[in-house]
Design a protein around this motif. Sequence first.
Motif, PDB file in Angstrom:
ATOM      1  N   TYR A 138       0.970  -1.185   0.036  1.00 13.96           N
ATOM      2  CA  TYR A 138       0.182  -0.058  -0.081  1.00 13.96           C
ATOM      3  C   TYR A 138       0.748   1.318   0.070  1.00 13.96           C
ATOM      4  N   GLY A 139       1.847   1.190   0.721  1.00 14.38           N
ATOM      5  CA  GLY A 139       2.691   2.365   0.995  1.00 14.38           C
ATOM      6  C   GLY A 139       3.648   2.649  -0.548  1.00 14.38           C
ATOM      7  N   ALA A 140       3.892   1.484  -1.147  1.00 18.17           N
ATOM      8  CA  ALA A 140       4.566   1.700  -2.345  1.00 18.17           C
ATOM      9  C   ALA A 140       3.776   2.124  -3.460  1.00 18.17           C
ATOM     10  N   LEU A 141       2.236   1.977  -3.452  1.00 14.50           N
ATOM     11  CA  LEU A 141       1.400   2.308  -4.356  1.00 14.50           C
ATOM     12  C   LEU A 141       0.703   3.328  -4.171  1.00 14.50           C
ATOM     13  N   THR A 142       0.883   4.106  -3.094  1.00 16.54           N
ATOM     14  CA  THR A 142       0.469   5.594  -2.634  1.00 16.54           C
ATOM     15  C   THR A 142       1.490   6.590  -2.357  1.00 16.54           C
ATOM     16  N   ARG A 143       2.673   6.147  -2.018  1.00 18.70           N
ATOM     17  CA  ARG A 143       3.843   7.085  -1.731  1.00 18.70           C
ATOM     18  C   ARG A 143       4.853   7.160  -2.727  1.00 18.70           C
ATOM     19  N   LEU A 144       5.300   6.148  -3.340  1.00 20.90           N
ATOM     20  CA  LEU A 144       6.441   5.708  -4.420  1.00 20.90           C
ATOM     21  C   LEU A 144       6.073   5.974  -5.948  1.00 20.90           C
ATOM     22  N   ALA A 145       4.832   4.988  -6.168  1.00 17.33           N
ATOM     23  CA  ALA A 145       4.480   4.750  -7.515  1.00 17.33           C
ATOM     24  C   ALA A 145       3.172   4.888  -7.617  1.00 17.33           C
ATOM     25  N   PRO A 146       2.258   5.988  -7.290  1.00 15.07           N
ATOM     26  CA  PRO A 146       0.863   6.013  -7.303  1.00 15.07           C
ATOM     27  C   PRO A 146       0.439   5.792  -8.977  1.00 15.07           C
ATOM     28  N   VAL A 147      -0.546   4.691  -8.829  1.00 18.77           N
ATOM     29  CA  VAL A 147      -1.151   4.383 -10.018  1.00 18.77           C
ATOM     30  C   VAL A 147      -2.450   5.236 -10.546  1.00 18.77           C
ATOM     31  N   ARG A 148      -2.045   5.722 -12.029  1.00 20.92           N
ATOM     32  CA  ARG A 148      -3.229   6.453 -12.427  1.00 20.92           C
ATOM     33  C   ARG A 148      -4.084   5.721 -13.275  1.00 20.92           C
ATOM     34  N   ASP A 149      -5.310   6.331 -13.258  1.00 22.57           N
ATOM     35  CA  ASP A 149      -6.294   5.450 -14.055  1.00 22.57           C
ATOM     36  C   ASP A 149      -5.886   4.847 -15.226  1.00 22.57           C
ATOM     37  N   GLY A 150      -6.296   3.481 -15.344  1.00 22.73           N
ATOM     38  CA  GLY A 150      -5.968   2.790 -16.697  1.00 22.73           C
ATOM     39  C   GLY A 150      -4.629   2.192 -16.902  1.00 22.73           C
ATOM     40  N   GLU A 151      -3.692   2.542 -16.113  1.00 20.69           N
ATOM     41  CA  GLU A 151      -2.292   2.245 -16.239  1.00 20.69           C
ATOM     42  C   GLU A 151      -2.093   0.783 -16.096  1.00 20.69           C
ATOM     43  N   THR A 152      -1.129   0.176 -16.620  1.00 26.05           N
ATOM     44  CA  THR A 152      -0.805  -1.182 -16.516  1.00 26.05           C
ATOM     45  C   THR A 152       0.254  -1.358 -15.245  1.00 26.05           C
ATOM     46  N   VAL A 153       0.230  -2.322 -14.462  1.00 22.09           N
ATOM     47  CA  VAL A 153       0.831  -2.613 -13.450  1.00 22.09           C
ATOM     48  C   VAL A 153       1.379  -4.102 -13.321  1.00 22.09           C
ATOM     49  N   ALA A 161       3.118 -12.989   0.032  1.00 17.53           N
ATOM     50  CA  ALA A 161       2.502 -12.321   1.120  1.00 17.53           C
ATOM     51  C   ALA A 161       2.067 -10.889   0.768  1.00 17.53           C
ATOM     52  N   THR A 162       2.943 -10.274   0.139  1.00 14.37           N
ATOM     53  CA  THR A 162       2.946  -8.922  -0.350  1.00 14.37           C
ATOM     54  C   THR A 162       2.198  -8.701  -1.662  1.00 14.37           C
ATOM     55  N   GLY A 163       2.728  -9.613  -2.478  1.00 15.47           N
ATOM     56  CA  GLY A 163       2.277  -9.414  -3.815  1.00 15.47           C
ATOM     57  C   GLY A 163       0.890  -9.665  -4.239  1.00 15.47           C
ATOM     58  N   VAL A 164       0.306 -10.772  -3.522  1.00 18.21           N
ATOM     59  CA  VAL A 164      -1.019 -10.808  -3.617  1.00 18.21           C
ATOM     60  C   VAL A 164      -2.080 -10.061  -3.296  1.00 18.21           C
ATOM     61  N   LEU A 165      -1.463  -9.129  -2.287  1.00 23.75           N
ATOM     62  CA  LEU A 165      -2.186  -7.842  -1.847  1.00 23.75           C
ATOM     63  C   LEU A 165      -1.981  -6.582  -2.814  1.00 23.75           C
ATOM     64  N   ALA A 166      -0.441  -6.679  -3.252  1.00 21.34           N
ATOM     65  CA  ALA A 166      -0.291  -5.416  -4.235  1.00 21.34           C
ATOM     66  C   ALA A 166      -1.076  -5.350  -5.484  1.00 21.34           C
ATOM     67  N   GLY A 167      -1.326  -6.464  -6.121  1.00 15.23           N
ATOM     68  CA  GLY A 167      -2.123  -6.589  -7.438  1.00 15.23           C
ATOM     69  C   GLY A 167      -3.523  -6.096  -6.934  1.00 15.23           C
ATOM     70  N   GLN A 168      -4.199  -6.605  -6.004  1.00 17.66           N
ATOM     71  CA  GLN A 168      -5.485  -6.132  -5.657  1.00 17.66           C
ATOM     72  C   GLN A 168      -5.514  -4.581  -5.269  1.00 17.66           C
ATOM     73  N   ILE A 169      -4.537  -4.089  -4.374  1.00 16.43           N
ATOM     74  CA  ILE A 169      -4.453  -2.709  -4.342  1.00 16.43           C
ATOM     75  C   ILE A 169      -4.288  -1.815  -5.657  1.00 16.43           C
ATOM     76  N   ALA A 170      -3.486  -2.382  -6.518  1.00 17.35           N
ATOM     77  CA  ALA A 170      -3.324  -1.639  -7.825  1.00 17.35           C
ATOM     78  C   ALA A 170      -4.684  -1.505  -8.589  1.00 17.35           C
ATOM     79  N   ARG A 171      -5.604  -2.521  -8.456  1.00 16.13           N
ATOM     80  CA  ARG A 171      -6.981  -2.483  -8.767  1.00 16.13           C
ATOM     81  C   ARG A 171      -7.710  -1.530  -8.482  1.00 16.13           C
ATOM     82  N   LEU A 172      -7.776  -1.565  -7.148  1.00 12.19           N
ATOM     83  CA  LEU A 172      -8.599  -0.620  -6.320  1.00 12.19           C
ATOM     84  C   LEU A 172      -8.132   0.784  -6.512  1.00 12.19           C
ATOM     85  N   SER A 173      -6.694   0.996  -6.980  1.00 14.16           N
ATOM     86  CA  SER A 173      -6.275   2.432  -7.142  1.00 14.16           C
ATOM     87  C   SER A 173      -6.667   2.933  -8.615  1.00 14.16           C
TER      88      SER A 173
END
Length: 341
Positions: A138-153, A161-173
């Motif tokens: 969550y910190g990485a995707l909100t502080r270091l590399a915020p996702v913009r609408d429609g982007e590819t992550v 443990a981290t990756g399976v949540l990162a993908g879902q957070i990216a989609r929610l972002s």
Amino acid sequence: MSTSLPRTTRAVRLAVRPTGLPTAADLQVVEVPVAEPGPGEILVRNRYFLVFPGLRTLMGDETDGVPLPPLRAGDTLFGPAVGEVVAAGEGASARPGETVVHLSGWREFALLPADGYAVAGDRLPDPVAHLSTGSAAYGALTRLAPVRDGETVFVTGAAGATGVLAGQIARLSGAGRVIGSTGSVVKAERLRAEFGYDAVVVRGAASIGEQLAKAAPEGVDVVVDTVGGEQLTAAVAAARPGARFALLGALSGQLSADRAGGSAPAEIDTYRLVVRGVSVRGYRGADHPDVPAEWEERFGVWLRDGRIRFPYVRVRGIDRAPAALQELLEGRHFGTVVVEP
């Protein structure tokens, strides 16, 4: 101390420093005395503790810069845990029956100082969720590399443990396309079917670079990297102009039997970083002290309304803890791994 508590309990110690990757044989479950809490202290019965790959680094020869103490033969392992207070010393800020989170896992009972724990509260619907490593994603995707609408992550180590949540957070972002990597066809199918990944590249099936180029023909905008190595190399090659990379781990080196757990060399095209204006930053939790509370609040809401899933493997019995660490390092599990002592 209540007379119903045992005089002794069990803990997991490092028997010998491993050569290469740790195995269950390098650890031993030992019996230790249960101490009565003094002023400000609490005694906790651990309900769950986290099995995490960072222990491999702490057991190795490359611990410079690691913000945790190294492990030597005879030391008790430690790490994030959730437990119930069973006894409290005078002036303690937690009372019997309360749930607390702390770093004295790998034992059935833990005696904690006044500054060694935090009351869990009720933000998360499942006590195991307090052991999630999603705060870093969550910190990485909100502080270091915020996702913009429609982007590819692109998320490396997507079944971890981290990756399976990162993908879902990216989609929610707002990500339009989410791609992951893993080392198993079975895990890849689960990531697509259950966790919203649009495509998954599988280590060993073919060139990572070729698979990623096929999965993201127009390139990637954001990378959450927990692996490093050839996967980081491939991600740089696929980076679009202005891509943002957040590095959360380096499992390629950490889990290599030929390394000491604290280094992970990778060959990347620095020319591409320059001409495409790519940013690469490592995420350190200490640099973002506001993230854990923000993450916990959002994680709790997302869990309750079903917008995010938190997969974990529960290993029952402290006797199985040594094998659980070996299995984690061998990549046998999906998501977070916890031991229920």
